[in-house]
Design a protein around this motif. Structure first.
Motif, PDB file in Angstrom:
ATOM      1  N   GLY A 161     -16.606 -25.990  29.958  1.00 30.10           N
ATOM      2  CA  GLY A 161     -17.863 -26.555  30.442  1.00 30.10           C
ATOM      3  C   GLY A 161     -18.492 -25.688  31.497  1.00 30.10           C
ATOM      4  O   GLY A 161     -19.719 -25.509  31.530  1.00 30.10           O
ATOM      5  N   TYR A 202     -12.463 -27.763  25.074  1.00 28.88           N
ATOM      6  CA  TYR A 202     -13.728 -27.276  24.531  1.00 28.88           C
ATOM      7  C   TYR A 202     -14.905 -27.994  25.167  1.00 28.88           C
ATOM      8  O   TYR A 202     -14.773 -29.074  25.757  1.00 28.88           O
ATOM      9  CB  TYR A 202     -13.768 -27.444  23.017  1.00 28.88           C
ATOM     10  CG  TYR A 202     -13.685 -28.885  22.558  1.00 28.88           C
ATOM     11  CD1 TYR A 202     -14.840 -29.654  22.388  1.00 28.88           C
ATOM     12  CD2 TYR A 202     -12.461 -29.477  22.285  1.00 28.88           C
ATOM     13  CE1 TYR A 202     -14.758 -30.963  21.960  1.00 28.88           C
ATOM     14  CE2 TYR A 202     -12.378 -30.784  21.858  1.00 28.88           C
ATOM     15  CZ  TYR A 202     -13.531 -31.523  21.687  1.00 28.88           C
ATOM     16  OH  TYR A 202     -13.457 -32.837  21.243  1.00 28.88           O
ATOM     17  N   ALA A 203     -16.068 -27.353  25.021  1.00 32.27           N
ATOM     18  CA  ALA A 203     -17.364 -27.939  25.406  1.00 32.27           C
ATOM     19  C   ALA A 203     -18.369 -27.562  24.317  1.00 32.27           C
ATOM     20  O   ALA A 203     -18.266 -26.500  23.691  1.00 32.27           O
ATOM     21  CB  ALA A 203     -17.813 -27.424  26.772  1.00 32.27           C
ATOM     22  N   ASN A 204     -19.351 -28.419  24.116  1.00 37.11           N
ATOM     23  CA  ASN A 204     -20.292 -28.222  23.001  1.00 37.11           C
ATOM     24  C   ASN A 204     -21.716 -28.293  23.548  1.00 37.11           C
ATOM     25  O   ASN A 204     -22.099 -29.278  24.205  1.00 37.11           O
ATOM     26  CB  ASN A 204     -20.098 -29.297  21.932  1.00 37.11           C
ATOM     27  CG  ASN A 204     -20.768 -28.932  20.624  1.00 37.11           C
ATOM     28  OD1 ASN A 204     -21.725 -28.163  20.595  1.00 37.11           O
ATOM     29  ND2 ASN A 204     -20.254 -29.477  19.522  1.00 37.11           N
ATOM     30  N   ARG A 228     -17.244 -35.525  20.029  1.00 35.55           N
ATOM     31  CA  ARG A 228     -18.436 -34.880  20.561  1.00 35.55           C
ATOM     32  C   ARG A 228     -18.459 -34.961  22.085  1.00 35.55           C
ATOM     33  O   ARG A 228     -17.983 -35.930  22.678  1.00 35.55           O
ATOM     34  CB  ARG A 228     -19.701 -35.530  19.991  1.00 35.55           C
ATOM     35  CG  ARG A 228     -19.777 -35.455  18.480  1.00 35.55           C
ATOM     36  CD  ARG A 228     -20.930 -36.280  17.953  1.00 35.55           C
ATOM     37  NE  ARG A 228     -20.960 -36.289  16.489  1.00 35.55           N
ATOM     38  CZ  ARG A 228     -21.735 -35.493  15.770  1.00 35.55           C
ATOM     39  NH1 ARG A 228     -22.562 -34.647  16.373  1.00 35.55           N
ATOM     40  NH2 ARG A 228     -21.712 -35.545  14.449  1.00 35.55           N
ATOM     41  N   THR A 229     -19.094 -33.928  22.704  1.00 32.74           N
ATOM     42  CA  THR A 229     -19.236 -33.911  24.165  1.00 32.74           C
ATOM     43  C   THR A 229     -20.662 -34.181  24.613  1.00 32.74           C
ATOM     44  O   THR A 229     -20.903 -34.451  25.791  1.00 32.74           O
ATOM     45  CB  THR A 229     -18.788 -32.556  24.715  1.00 32.74           C
ATOM     46  OG1 THR A 229     -19.619 -31.532  24.166  1.00 32.74           O
ATOM     47  CG2 THR A 229     -17.329 -32.267  24.345  1.00 32.74           C
ATOM     48  N   GLY A 285     -23.425 -32.142  24.849  1.00 30.71           N
ATOM     49  CA  GLY A 285     -24.151 -31.170  25.647  1.00 30.71           C
ATOM     50  C   GLY A 285     -25.444 -30.725  25.001  1.00 30.71           C
ATOM     51  O   GLY A 285     -25.642 -30.855  23.802  1.00 30.71           O
ATOM     52  N   TYR A 288     -22.137 -29.541  31.397  1.00 25.14           N
ATOM     53  CA  TYR A 288     -21.570 -29.607  30.054  1.00 25.14           C
ATOM     54  C   TYR A 288     -20.205 -30.271  30.144  1.00 25.14           C
ATOM     55  O   TYR A 288     -19.289 -29.776  30.822  1.00 25.14           O
ATOM     56  CB  TYR A 288     -21.461 -28.210  29.436  1.00 25.14           C
ATOM     57  CG  TYR A 288     -22.815 -27.640  29.093  1.00 25.14           C
ATOM     58  CD1 TYR A 288     -23.393 -27.868  27.864  1.00 25.14           C
ATOM     59  CD2 TYR A 288     -23.529 -26.899  30.026  1.00 25.14           C
ATOM     60  CE1 TYR A 288     -24.648 -27.350  27.556  1.00 25.14           C
ATOM     61  CE2 TYR A 288     -24.772 -26.401  29.747  1.00 25.14           C
ATOM     62  CZ  TYR A 288     -25.347 -26.631  28.492  1.00 25.14           C
ATOM     63  OH  TYR A 288     -26.581 -26.135  28.196  1.00 25.14           O
ATOM     64  N   ALA A 289     -20.066 -31.413  29.515  1.00 23.40           N
ATOM     65  CA  ALA A 289     -18.809 -32.162  29.534  1.00 23.40           C
ATOM     66  C   ALA A 289     -17.758 -31.446  28.702  1.00 23.40           C
ATOM     67  O   ALA A 289     -18.076 -30.677  27.788  1.00 23.40           O
ATOM     68  CB  ALA A 289     -19.050 -33.575  29.006  1.00 23.40           C
ATOM     69  N   GLU A 290     -16.491 -31.743  29.001  1.00 26.79           N
ATOM     70  CA  GLU A 290     -15.376 -31.123  28.301  1.00 26.79           C
ATOM     71  C   GLU A 290     -14.481 -32.200  27.701  1.00 26.79           C
ATOM     72  O   GLU A 290     -14.385 -33.304  28.218  1.00 26.79           O
ATOM     73  CB  GLU A 290     -14.551 -30.254  29.268  1.00 26.79           C
ATOM     74  CG  GLU A 290     -15.329 -29.129  29.920  1.00 26.79           C
ATOM     75  CD  GLU A 290     -14.481 -28.377  30.925  1.00 26.79           C
ATOM     76  OE1 GLU A 290     -13.309 -28.757  31.108  1.00 26.79           O
ATOM     77  OE2 GLU A 290     -14.989 -27.422  31.545  1.00 26.79           O
ATOM     78  N   LYS A 291     -13.843 -31.825  26.603  1.00 22.73           N
ATOM     79  CA  LYS A 291     -12.825 -32.673  25.977  1.00 22.73           C
ATOM     80  C   LYS A 291     -11.731 -31.762  25.439  1.00 22.73           C
ATOM     81  O   LYS A 291     -11.883 -30.531  25.430  1.00 22.73           O
ATOM     82  CB  LYS A 291     -13.421 -33.522  24.849  1.00 22.73           C
ATOM     83  CG  LYS A 291     -14.320 -34.638  25.364  1.00 22.73           C
ATOM     84  CD  LYS A 291     -14.743 -35.558  24.220  1.00 22.73           C
ATOM     85  CE  LYS A 291     -15.634 -36.675  24.770  1.00 22.73           C
ATOM     86  NZ  LYS A 291     -16.036 -37.623  23.723  1.00 22.73           N
ATOM     87  N   SER A 292     -10.637 -32.368  25.003  1.00 21.01           N
ATOM     88  CA  SER A 292      -9.522 -31.562  24.478  1.00 21.01           C
ATOM     89  C   SER A 292      -8.933 -32.242  23.264  1.00 21.01           C
ATOM     90  O   SER A 292      -9.078 -33.456  23.075  1.00 21.01           O
ATOM     91  CB  SER A 292      -8.450 -31.365  25.548  1.00 21.01           C
ATOM     92  OG  SER A 292      -7.893 -32.622  25.914  1.00 21.01           O
TER      93      SER A 292
END
Length: 640
Positions: free
Chosen positions: A478, A514-516, A537-538, A540, A551-555
């Motif tokens: 992010g 990841y970030a999108n 989904r994030t 972004g 930008y948000a992040e997820k894993s």
């Protein structure tokens, strides 16, 4: 057809048509005149019948009076017969009855008893003989008492009419006369006799007389009035005017019958032959057609002579126009026509002047065309050389762009992968990247620049460089996307934007952080069950749109054998010839069937499915995809 022929046919046809029309009009007028004559004739017949009926009634009334006088005279004569004895008197009565064509003679007394009767040589009175019951006793008493000299006992009864006279004191003579003696008068003066006399005159076939209630009073002739013409007589009675109607080959005419006061009391319907109408129409049509044919022939001859004189200069003008088209026109060829003082001469003079001007302009235009053609040929050569140079430069740029993208993942036993990018034009805006951040982490990027062609390719190069530099500076996905977005917003004169997905794979744990930034979410193929799932989904925004965007992040956790599939919308939005999109559903279906294949076969399976779907339709967008398969930590991957 030539102008001369058209003029001849037009003039002659107009004259012939006019003659035929006139013939038809006169035929219709003659027909109407005959029908009016027939209606007038029917009116006359109605008057004759009405007058005949009236005269017949008068004649019958007068004949009736004469009969009454004769009976009275006969009764007086019988009274003066010598009365020698009653039987002799009866014989005299019988002789009088026989000679006078009478019915009976009676001599009665004051008691109304019959003393003598016309029974011949029988006894004076037949036993039981009586006077007719309808004879008024009061009238008989008036006779025998001498109060009246004679009595008429009124209308006939049973065909006999009776008259009585006084016959001396206390006596009276009664005489009966059969009314049949008037049949001859009635027959001679009857309406049917008159109707019979009118038949076969002036084409009259049948006559029928009706009263005002449409009851038939008499009909003569071969045919009765058809049922469908019954309303004709009713209409005549209602309107008081004659009317006619054609029925088959016959003409039916009805006229009102009026009494002496002019009131309609009935109608007469006359059937007449329609032969005269047919003959009139046929003759007029025949004469009209003959006259039209004659006039057509004469008119055609006259029109041909006139048309040739009119069409000759027009033909010369036509030949001059053809010569002008073939560029062989000579101005002097129209001198004869140009000397005319009418409109054709004016047209020829104008045409000559126009032809000279057109020829001059054609020569000028040809010279200008030759000059412009030479100039265009030179410019085309320059354009072709420039096009070849641009094409060569684009080809070089395409080669350089392809060289910018990595061909293989950094070597590591923990993973394997491949990628491909097929631009829609010479240069594309999609790109992918993968790079090692350290010994344990792998950076994965896939992006799609808005637009196509050279601008998108330049922005793609800038975006790739910015993203790679941001990733090398360290930080979470992010944070890296936020730094890259700020840099692109600061250097974006054409206001383009790029959607991007950035993930960091920890090769020892299998965790994918990841970030999108507005890109299609990647898909993951689970080794355990072959299921295809979408990474969460994030949310972004695309890079290069607004600065200072978070930008948000997820894993997500990858297990040994799991496969990541990253793609751009050129795959999901690929369209066939009917405008249908390939769609995410077909992508997932293809990945399920290729889950156990090597990574390069997974990529070719998807691109092959897209090619089969579009079936030769033009490519609308860049097609880019990236496949990464995780084998587990390096030690486990080497052991397996």
């Amino acid at each position: 057809m030539t102008l001369t022929s058209r003029l001849v046919v037009m003039v002659a046809s107009c004259i012939a048509f006019a003659i035929i029309v006139v013939s038809v009009v006169f035929g219709l007028l003659g027909r109407n005149a005959l029908i009016s004559q027939a209606e007038a004739q029917a009116t006359v017949v109605a008057r004759i019948i009405a007058e005949s009926a009236r005269l017949s009634e008068v004649a019958l009334e007068e004949a009736q009076e004469v009969v009454t006088d004769v009976l009275t005279t006969t009764a007086l004569t019988a009274d003066h017969v010598e009365q020698s004895s009653l039987p002799d008197l009866s014989d005299r009565f019988a002789e009088i009855v026989a000679r006078g064509n009478l019915d009976a003679i009676w001599l009665i007394d004051s008691n109304l008893r019959i003393l003598a009767s016309s029974v011949g040589d029988y006894d004076a009175v037949i036993s039981g003989q009586r006077l007719p019951e309808h004879l008024s006793p009061e009238a008989l008493q008036a006779l025998v008492s001498g109060r009246r000299f004679s009595v008429d006992f009124g209308p006939a009864v049973d065909g006999v009419r009776y008259v009585g006279v006084r016959a001396g004191k206390g006596h009276a003579v009664i005489v009966g006369q059969p009314v049949a003696v008037l049949d001859a008068v009635r027959a001679a003066n009857s309406v049917p006799v008159l109707m019979e006399a009118l038949l076969d005159r002036n084409d009259i076939i049948s006559i029928e007389v009706r009263d005002d209630q449409q009851k038939s009073l008499g009909q003569v002739g071969a045919e009765k009035t058809p049922p469908d013409l019954a309303d004709l007589a009713a209409d005549v009675v209602a309107s008081g005017n004659p009317a006619s109607e054609l029925h088959g080959r016959h003409l039916w005419v009805a006229a009102p019958i009026r009494d002496t006061a002019g009131i309609v009391i009935g109608s007469v319907t006359i059937e007449m032959s329609g032969q005269r109408l047919e003959e009139l129409l046929n003759n007029l049509l025949l004469y009209g057609i003959g006259a039209a044919a004659l006039v057509f022939a004469v008119g055609a001859g006259i029109a041909a002579l006139s048309a040739r004189r009119i069409a000759r200069p027009v033909a010369a003008m036509t030949e001059a126009a053809h010569a002008m088209e073939a560029r062989s026109f000579e101005t002097g060829s129209l001198d004869t026509v140009a000397r005319r003082t009418d409109e054709v001469g004016t047209l020829a003079r104008v045409f000559q002047a126009m032809a000279v001007e057109v020829q001059r302009r054609e020569e000028d235009l040809e010279a200008q065309v030759r000059a412009r053609t030479l100039e265009l040929e030179q410019k085309n050569e320059l354009l072709e050389a420039s096009a070849r140079r641009v094409e060569a430069e684009l080809q070089a740029a395409k080669t350089l762009q392809a060289a910018m993208l990595p061909t293989a993942l950094p070597p590591n036993p923990a993973y394997a992968g491949t990628a491909a990018m097929v631009p829609a034009r010479e240069m594309g805006g999609d790109f992918y990247d993968f790079f090692s951040l350290d010994d344990k982490r792998l950076g994965i990027v896939i992006a799609d620049v808005s637009g196509k062609g050279v601008p998108a390719a330049f922005f793609m190069a800038i975006s790739r460089t910015v993203l790679q530099a941001s990733a090398q500076d360290g930080g979470t996905p992010g944070v890296c996307l936020a730094r890259a977005n700020a840099a692109l917003c600061a250097r974006n004169p054409m206001e383009l934007f790029v959607t991007a997905f950035y993930g960091i794979l920890d090769v020892e744990t299998g965790e994918l952080a990841y970030a999108n930034g507005g890109h299609n979410p990647p898909l993951m193929i689970r080794r355990a069950d072959g299921d295809v799932v979408e990474l969460p989904r994030t949310g972004g925004m695309a890079l290069g749109v607004l600065p200072d965007m978070p930008y948000a992040e997820k894993s997500a956790m990858l297990r040994a054998g799991d496969t990541l599939f990253l793609y751009t919308d050129g795959i999901s939005e690929a369209m066939d010839g009917e405008g249908r999109e390939f769609g995410e559903g077909r992508i997932e279906e293809t990945l399920r069937s290729a889950a156990l294949l090597p990574v390069d076969r997974v990529l070719t399976a998807v691109t092959g499915a897209v090619s089969a779907f579009v079936a030769g339709a033009p490519q609308s967008d860049d097609i880019t995809c990236l496949v990464v398969r995780y084998f587990g930590p390096p030690a486990e991957a080497l052991a397996s």
